[in-house]
Each structure stands twice: as structure tokens, then as C-alpha cells.
Design an enzyme around this catalytic site. Sequence first.
Site, PDB file in Angstrom:
ATOM      1  N   TYR A  23       0.841  -1.195   0.000  1.00  0.00           N
ATOM      2  CA  TYR A  23       0.000   0.000   0.000  1.00  0.00           C
ATOM      3  C   TYR A  23       0.880   1.250   0.000  1.00  0.00           C
ATOM      4  O   TYR A  23       0.534   2.258  -0.615  1.00  0.00           O
ATOM      5  CB  TYR A  23      -0.953  -0.012   1.199  1.00  0.00           C
ATOM      6  CG  TYR A  23      -2.000  -1.089   1.079  1.00  0.00           C
ATOM      7  CD1 TYR A  23      -3.156  -0.878   0.328  1.00  0.00           C
ATOM      8  CD2 TYR A  23      -1.834  -2.319   1.702  1.00  0.00           C
ATOM      9  CE1 TYR A  23      -4.110  -1.877   0.203  1.00  0.00           C
ATOM     10  CE2 TYR A  23      -2.792  -3.325   1.580  1.00  0.00           C
ATOM     11  CZ  TYR A  23      -3.920  -3.094   0.832  1.00  0.00           C
ATOM     12  OH  TYR A  23      -4.868  -4.080   0.691  1.00  0.00           O
TER      13      TYR A  23
ATOM     14  N   CYS B 113      -6.239  -4.895  -8.154  1.00  0.00           N
ATOM     15  CA  CYS B 113      -6.102  -4.599  -6.725  1.00  0.00           C
ATOM     16  C   CYS B 113      -5.578  -5.819  -5.957  1.00  0.00           C
ATOM     17  O   CYS B 113      -5.044  -5.670  -4.858  1.00  0.00           O
ATOM     18  CB  CYS B 113      -7.416  -4.092  -6.148  1.00  0.00           C
ATOM     19  SG  CYS B 113      -8.832  -5.141  -6.452  1.00  0.00           S
ATOM     20  N   HIS B 114      -5.686  -7.012  -6.555  1.00  0.00           N
ATOM     21  CA  HIS B 114      -5.160  -8.214  -5.894  1.00  0.00           C
ATOM     22  C   HIS B 114      -3.631  -8.193  -5.810  1.00  0.00           C
ATOM     23  O   HIS B 114      -3.050  -8.944  -5.033  1.00  0.00           O
ATOM     24  CB  HIS B 114      -5.644  -9.489  -6.618  1.00  0.00           C
ATOM     25  CG  HIS B 114      -5.157  -9.611  -8.030  1.00  0.00           C
ATOM     26  ND1 HIS B 114      -5.791  -8.980  -9.085  1.00  0.00           N
ATOM     27  CD2 HIS B 114      -4.100 -10.274  -8.556  1.00  0.00           C
ATOM     28  CE1 HIS B 114      -5.135  -9.267 -10.210  1.00  0.00           C
ATOM     29  NE2 HIS B 114      -4.119 -10.050  -9.912  1.00  0.00           N
TER      30      HIS B 114
ATOM     31  N   GLU C  66      -0.438 -15.754 -11.548  1.00  0.00           N
ATOM     32  CA  GLU C  66       0.505 -14.834 -12.181  1.00  0.00           C
ATOM     33  C   GLU C  66       1.966 -15.246 -11.968  1.00  0.00           C
ATOM     34  O   GLU C  66       2.862 -14.727 -12.624  1.00  0.00           O
ATOM     35  CB  GLU C  66       0.247 -13.410 -11.691  1.00  0.00           C
ATOM     36  CG  GLU C  66      -1.107 -12.895 -12.160  1.00  0.00           C
ATOM     37  CD  GLU C  66      -1.391 -11.453 -11.813  1.00  0.00           C
ATOM     38  OE1 GLU C  66      -0.474 -10.756 -11.322  1.00  0.00           O
ATOM     39  OE2 GLU C  66      -2.534 -11.018 -12.032  1.00  0.00           O
TER      40      GLU C  66
END
Length: 161
Positions: free
Chosen positions: A97, A128-129, A155
Site C-alpha cells: 500500500y 487490486c489483488h 501470475e
Amino acid sequence: MKSRYTVMPSPLGTVTIQANDQGLLGIWFETCTTKPDSLGDRDDQFPVLSLTRTQLDEYFSGLRNEFNLPLAATGTEFQTQVWHALTTIPYGETWSYQDLANAIGNPKAVRAVGLANGKNPISIVVPCHRVIGKSGKLIGYAGGVERKQRLLALEQGTPLK
């Protein structure tokens, strides 16, 4: 402007997709609490929805690592700034963040960035993950932390089952 939606199965559960003539408005898993009560009319053939389904299928299959879709989500100026920054996080990478706050040029806005991240209506496409806690811990995901973990694993090369 009239919105339309469709529903599709995915390896992570049912996904609801919403769009209008301007572009994609939202993508939600069935457990997401941010999905609006009114989605508009169901239209499985609406072009933006069809294109989104195709690109999501390719992503879930490991064949796509970048999306090419018109985005039309609405939010505050700050939220849209954060959501845009999310789209710059490379596939397979994670940011904290704090990294996200730094990317928007507001390093003291970590909490506000976290709140804006949590309000992102276009999951997966606006990734957002890929945002994790400073310690590396997987925290917060409207679709559930288990889904977040599976998306990040995908990913990294682990196929979804």
C-alpha cells in the site's frame, strides 16, 4: 446511461460483469460486497461484456497477462487516481500500500489508498489483488483472501484448477 451485465463461470467462482456504452463498470465475484444492487439489463451479447469474458477466460487460462478493455468505473478523483495507478502494477508483481501511495505522489496517504483500493469495482482487470501489506502479508481483498492468493499464484505460473 444504460448499464448491462452478464455472468460467467470462472475457476474462482461465478463472476458478474457490468458495462455501459462507455466501457467496463465492474467485475465482481459472488461474495463481493461492493457489487451494486442494480446492474441494469442482462445482455450476454453486449460487445464490451463479450470482450471482457473472452479476455478473462484467456487470463484464467494463463494466456493473457494484460487487458485491453475500455474502463468506465466511477469514483472520486482520488479513487480514480489510485485505480489508474493499480493498472501500472506489472503482471506477476506485487506492491505494498505504501508503494501505491508513493506511485500517486502522496506517500502519507497509505490508509486512504487502502480504502480506495478496497472500493475498486473492476477486480482482476484493475489488479487490486496485486497490493499486499508492507510485511508481504496478503491482506484485504473484496473477493476474499483465498482468491487473491490464487490470482497471485496464477501470475507466478501456477495454473488455476
